[in-house]
Design a protein around this motif. Structure first.
Motif, PDB file in Angstrom:
ATOM      1  N   PRO A   1       0.818  -1.218   0.000  1.00 23.46           N
ATOM      2  CA  PRO A   1       0.000   0.000   0.000  1.00 23.46           C
ATOM      3  C   PRO A   1       0.849   1.265   0.000  1.00 23.46           C
ATOM      4  CG  PRO A   1      -0.871  -1.600   1.565  1.00 23.46           C
ATOM      5  CD  PRO A   1       0.435  -2.148   1.080  1.00 23.46           C
ATOM      6  N   GLU A   2       1.952   1.240   0.734  1.00 21.86           N
ATOM      7  CA  GLU A   2       2.826   2.413   0.797  1.00 21.86           C
ATOM      8  C   GLU A   2       3.450   2.711  -0.560  1.00 21.86           C
ATOM      9  OE1 GLU A   2       2.289   0.545   4.697  1.00 21.86           O
ATOM     10  OE2 GLU A   2       3.011  -0.231   2.756  1.00 21.86           O
ATOM     11  N   ALA A   3       3.740   1.658  -1.324  1.00 24.15           N
ATOM     12  CA  ALA A   3       4.300   1.861  -2.667  1.00 24.15           C
ATOM     13  C   ALA A   3       3.261   2.481  -3.587  1.00 24.15           C
ATOM     14  CB  ALA A   3       4.789   0.531  -3.235  1.00 24.15           C
ATOM     15  N   ALA A   4       2.003   2.046  -3.462  1.00 24.79           N
ATOM     16  CA  ALA A   4       0.939   2.636  -4.277  1.00 24.79           C
ATOM     17  C   ALA A   4       0.735   4.099  -3.916  1.00 24.79           C
ATOM     18  CB  ALA A   4      -0.363   1.856  -4.078  1.00 24.79           C
ATOM     19  N   LEU A   5       0.749   4.407  -2.627  1.00 29.50           N
ATOM     20  CA  LEU A   5       0.599   5.797  -2.196  1.00 29.50           C
ATOM     21  C   LEU A   5       1.749   6.645  -2.714  1.00 29.50           C
ATOM     22  CD1 LEU A   5      -0.913   7.915  -0.507  1.00 29.50           C
ATOM     23  CD2 LEU A   5       0.404   7.148   1.484  1.00 29.50           C
ATOM     24  N   ALA A   6       2.964   6.127  -2.615  1.00 33.12           N
ATOM     25  CA  ALA A   6       4.123   6.867  -3.116  1.00 33.12           C
ATOM     26  C   ALA A   6       4.032   7.060  -4.624  1.00 33.12           C
ATOM     27  CB  ALA A   6       5.409   6.122  -2.749  1.00 33.12           C
ATOM     28  N   GLY A   7       3.602   6.028  -5.347  1.00 31.45           N
ATOM     29  CA  GLY A   7       3.446   6.157  -6.788  1.00 31.45           C
ATOM     30  C   GLY A   7       2.440   7.228  -7.155  1.00 31.45           C
ATOM     31  N   GLY A   8       1.336   7.277  -6.401  1.00 32.05           N
ATOM     32  CA  GLY A   8       0.333   8.309  -6.658  1.00 32.05           C
ATOM     33  C   GLY A   8       0.871   9.708  -6.410  1.00 32.05           C
ATOM     34  N   VAL A   9       1.621   9.872  -5.338  1.00 34.59           N
ATOM     35  CA  VAL A   9       2.175  11.194  -5.001  1.00 34.59           C
ATOM     36  C   VAL A   9       3.189  11.626  -6.057  1.00 34.59           C
ATOM     37  CG1 VAL A   9       3.585  12.442  -3.332  1.00 34.59           C
ATOM     38  CG2 VAL A   9       1.743  10.954  -2.537  1.00 34.59           C
ATOM     39  N   VAL A  10       4.040  10.704  -6.495  1.00 34.45           N
ATOM     40  CA  VAL A  10       5.066  11.039  -7.496  1.00 34.45           C
ATOM     41  C   VAL A  10       4.413  11.442  -8.817  1.00 34.45           C
ATOM     42  CG1 VAL A  10       6.915  10.081  -8.919  1.00 34.45           C
ATOM     43  CG2 VAL A  10       6.891   9.662  -6.451  1.00 34.45           C
ATOM     44  N   CYS A  11       3.427  10.676  -9.263  1.00 32.30           N
ATOM     45  CA  CYS A  11       2.765  11.002 -10.532  1.00 32.30           C
ATOM     46  C   CYS A  11       2.007  12.327 -10.429  1.00 32.30           C
ATOM     47  CB  CYS A  11       1.799   9.879 -10.923  1.00 32.30           C
ATOM     48  SG  CYS A  11       2.618   8.360 -11.424  1.00 32.30           S
ATOM     49  N   ALA A  12       1.352  12.564  -9.285  1.00 33.54           N
ATOM     50  CA  ALA A  12       0.640  13.828  -9.092  1.00 33.54           C
ATOM     51  C   ALA A  12       1.617  15.001  -9.091  1.00 33.54           C
ATOM     52  CB  ALA A  12      -0.147  13.793  -7.785  1.00 33.54           C
ATOM     53  N   ALA A  13       2.771  14.814  -8.452  1.00 32.75           N
ATOM     54  CA  ALA A  13       3.777  15.881  -8.428  1.00 32.75           C
ATOM     55  C   ALA A  13       4.291  16.172  -9.831  1.00 32.75           C
ATOM     56  CB  ALA A  13       4.927  15.490  -7.506  1.00 32.75           C
ATOM     57  N   GLY A  14       4.494  15.128 -10.631  1.00 34.11           N
ATOM     58  CA  GLY A  14       4.940  15.333 -12.004  1.00 34.11           C
ATOM     59  C   GLY A  14       3.924  16.107 -12.818  1.00 34.11           C
ATOM     60  N   SER A  15       2.659  15.766 -12.662  1.00 36.06           N
ATOM     61  CA  SER A  15       1.600  16.494 -13.364  1.00 36.06           C
ATOM     62  C   SER A  15       1.562  17.958 -12.931  1.00 36.06           C
ATOM     63  CB  SER A  15       0.251  15.819 -13.099  1.00 36.06           C
ATOM     64  OG  SER A  15      -0.799  16.498 -13.755  1.00 36.06           O
ATOM     65  N   ALA A  16       1.679  18.179 -11.614  1.00 34.42           N
ATOM     66  CA  ALA A  16       1.638  19.549 -11.100  1.00 34.42           C
ATOM     67  C   ALA A  16       2.809  20.378 -11.609  1.00 34.42           C
ATOM     68  CB  ALA A  16       1.637  19.523  -9.569  1.00 34.42           C
ATOM     69  N   LEU A  17       3.983  19.782 -11.710  1.00 33.07           N
ATOM     70  CA  LEU A  17       5.156  20.514 -12.219  1.00 33.07           C
ATOM     71  C   LEU A  17       4.952  20.942 -13.670  1.00 33.07           C
ATOM     72  CD1 LEU A  17       8.109  18.475 -10.665  1.00 33.07           C
ATOM     73  CD2 LEU A  17       7.430  20.825 -10.112  1.00 33.07           C
ATOM     74  N   ILE A  18       4.404  20.050 -14.494  1.00 33.01           N
ATOM     75  CA  ILE A  18       4.124  20.405 -15.889  1.00 33.01           C
ATOM     76  C   ILE A  18       3.166  21.573 -15.956  1.00 33.01           C
ATOM     77  CG2 ILE A  18       3.024  19.612 -18.014  1.00 33.01           C
ATOM     78  CD1 ILE A  18       4.080  16.819 -17.392  1.00 33.01           C
ATOM     79  N   LEU A  19       2.103  21.498 -15.174  1.00 36.43           N
ATOM     80  CA  LEU A  19       1.082  22.538 -15.218  1.00 36.43           C
ATOM     81  C   LEU A  19       1.612  23.868 -14.685  1.00 36.43           C
ATOM     82  CD1 LEU A  19      -2.036  20.483 -14.053  1.00 36.43           C
ATOM     83  CD2 LEU A  19      -1.361  21.086 -16.385  1.00 36.43           C
ATOM     84  N   ALA A  20       2.408  23.812 -13.617  1.00 37.68           N
ATOM     85  CA  ALA A  20       2.951  25.045 -13.046  1.00 37.68           C
ATOM     86  C   ALA A  20       3.879  25.739 -14.039  1.00 37.68           C
ATOM     87  CB  ALA A  20       3.695  24.736 -11.751  1.00 37.68           C
ATOM     88  N   ALA A  21       4.649  24.947 -14.785  1.00 35.84           N
ATOM     89  CA  ALA A  21       5.574  25.531 -15.757  1.00 35.84           C
ATOM     90  C   ALA A  21       4.847  26.088 -16.973  1.00 35.84           C
ATOM     91  CB  ALA A  21       6.594  24.476 -16.203  1.00 35.84           C
ATOM     92  N   ALA A  22       3.730  25.454 -17.352  1.00 33.41           N
ATOM     93  CA  ALA A  22       3.034  25.858 -18.575  1.00 33.41           C
ATOM     94  C   ALA A  22       2.004  26.957 -18.339  1.00 33.41           C
ATOM     95  CB  ALA A  22       2.354  24.645 -19.214  1.00 33.41           C
ATOM     96  N   ASN A  23       1.250  26.850 -17.272  1.00 31.80           N
ATOM     97  CA  ASN A  23       0.212  27.839 -16.953  1.00 31.80           C
ATOM     98  C   ASN A  23      -0.213  27.632 -15.509  1.00 31.80           C
ATOM     99  OD1 ASN A  23      -1.955  29.560 -16.716  1.00 31.80           O
ATOM    100  ND2 ASN A  23      -3.233  28.562 -18.256  1.00 31.80           N
ATOM    101  N   TRP A  24       0.270  28.468 -14.617  1.00 36.38           N
ATOM    102  CA  TRP A  24       0.026  28.265 -13.191  1.00 36.38           C
ATOM    103  C   TRP A  24      -1.457  28.299 -12.844  1.00 36.38           C
ATOM    104  CZ3 TRP A  24      -2.609  31.992 -10.538  1.00 36.38           C
ATOM    105  CH2 TRP A  24      -2.671  33.267 -11.115  1.00 36.38           C
ATOM    106  N   ARG A  25      -2.281  28.919 -13.696  1.00 32.24           N
ATOM    107  CA  ARG A  25      -3.721  28.971 -13.404  1.00 32.24           C
ATOM    108  C   ARG A  25      -4.354  27.583 -13.388  1.00 32.24           C
ATOM    109  NH1 ARG A  25      -2.600  33.087 -16.941  1.00 32.24           N
ATOM    110  NH2 ARG A  25      -3.108  35.236 -16.287  1.00 32.24           N
TER     111      ARG A  25
END
Length: 366
Positions: A102-126
């Motif tokens: 379960p901890e690996a799944a939670l970590a995987g979710g956090v990492v993927c969410a962080a990657g998505s957020a970084l793309i969005l923040a760089a492209a359009n913070w809105r």
């Protein structure tokens, strides 16, 4: 002799290590549901094309990548939050089977969410506000709404609509009003397909105390409501073809018709089956065959929604361009579904009887 023994031990250790790595990788890939991953990417690209980004490859890549990573985060987090339900209804899945911690799944979710957020923040913070809404929706869906009827299905549909709007905002920071029309189409469509998924899961949901639409009202009501939502999505798509400005209206119209025809192929056998099932709200579980038919219908809708997203892309790029993208994506989805889908969704034949002590409401435990 000692050397031979050491060699055997080394080979044994290497073999165990390779099997362990293979098992872990396989568990992660199964959690990704590869047959679904093209959908959020195409929806994001469709949003970007609708907002005028069809001729910007970099923007289209970002519009595919951010929703795709967000979708992966949703799979990881959904399996993490649903692990108690899956332990009862789908014990073959990676977490309850012990192949993924379960901890690996939670970590995987956090990492993927962080990657998505970084793309969005760089492209359009809105877009980060929409990202926050989507992540909240993932948690709310799994922890609160999934077991409470149509609200869970609507939340699931809203996540796809958000992916479309995010794609549009990557092409144009303040997207035109017209992007919200196809967003409504995707909301209705994915609400419908998610509802079909609850027909497939009706037995496990009932055992675990989840009050989905088919558990509350029966599989026939759920199927007819799913069809009504699907018809609404196609109606919105048809209105779009008439009223919205499009660079390539004919390509959009042709692919929309193909999607609608594929949707009919999904719903006709499902409705035929659910109408033959008679049960009360708390009565005998729906036959396994009904769940198998619902799974087949959902498999068809997984393919159909790729065509629907491609139709919106074609409105901005033309049918010839989008068909070159759609053909390999469809093939990948069909092949991976055939290889993985049934084993992931349907447990081995050892049904859990309703009323098993200690199973009620387990899915709501932290």
């Amino acid at each position: 002799m000692a050397g031979n023994g050491t060699g055997h031990a080394t080979r044994g250790t290497d073999g165990w290590w390779r099997r362990s790595v293979h098992r872990t990788v396989q568990a992660h890939v199964q959690t990704w549901r590869p047959y679904t991953l093209a959908h959020p990417a195409l929806v994001g690209v469709a949003g970007a094309c609708t907002a005028g980004g069809a001729d910007r490859p970099g923007t289209l890549a970002l519009a595919a990548g951010a929703p795709g990573l967000g979708w992966l985060a949703g799979h990881y987090l959904g399996d993490y939050f649903d692990r108690h339900l899956d332990a009862i209804a789908k014990p073959q899945r990676p977490i309850p089977s012990g192949r993924l911690l379960p901890e690996a799944a939670l970590a995987g979710g956090v990492v993927c969410a962080a990657g998505s957020a970084l793309i969005l923040a760089a492209a359009n913070w809105r877009t980060l506000l929409l990202f926050a809404l989507a992540m909240t929706g993932i948690v709310v869906y799994s922890r609160i709404c999934k077991g409470r009827g149509i609200s869970g299905n609507l939340v699931r549909g809203a996540l796809t609509a958000l992916a479309f709007v995010v794609g549009a905002m990557l092409a144009q920071p303040d997207p035109p009003w017209r992007v919200f029309v196809p967003a409504l189409m995707f909301l209705l469509h994915d609400t419908s397909s998610n509802l079909v998924g609850t027909i497939r899961d009706v037995d496990g949901d009932r055992v675990c105390g989840y009050f989905s639409v088919p558990v509350r009202h029966g599989v026939d009501v759920a199927a007819r409501l799913a069809l009504a939502l699907y018809a609404g999505a196609i109606a919105v798509g048809t209105v779009s073809a008439v009223l919205l400005p499009m660079a390539h209206r004919s390509g959009y119209a042709v692919l929309l018709v193909v999607a609608a025809g594929t949707g009919v192929a999904a719903f006709v056998p499902l409705l035929r089956r659910t109408r033959s099932v008679t049960r009360s709200v708390t009565g005998v579980a729906a036959p396994t065959e009904t769940q198998a038919v619902a799974l087949r219908a959902h498999k068809v809708l997984v393919v159909e929604r790729l065509v629907l997203a491609a139709a919106v892309i074609a409105a901005g790029t033309g049918a010839r361009t989008v068909l070159g993208l759609l053909a390999p994506v469809l093939m990948f989805s069909v092949v991976t579904q055939r290889a993985m889908r049934s084993r992931h969704e349907l447990p081995p034949p050892s049904p859990v009887k309703p009323g098993t002590p200690g199973t009620q409401r387990k899915a709501y435990q932290p």
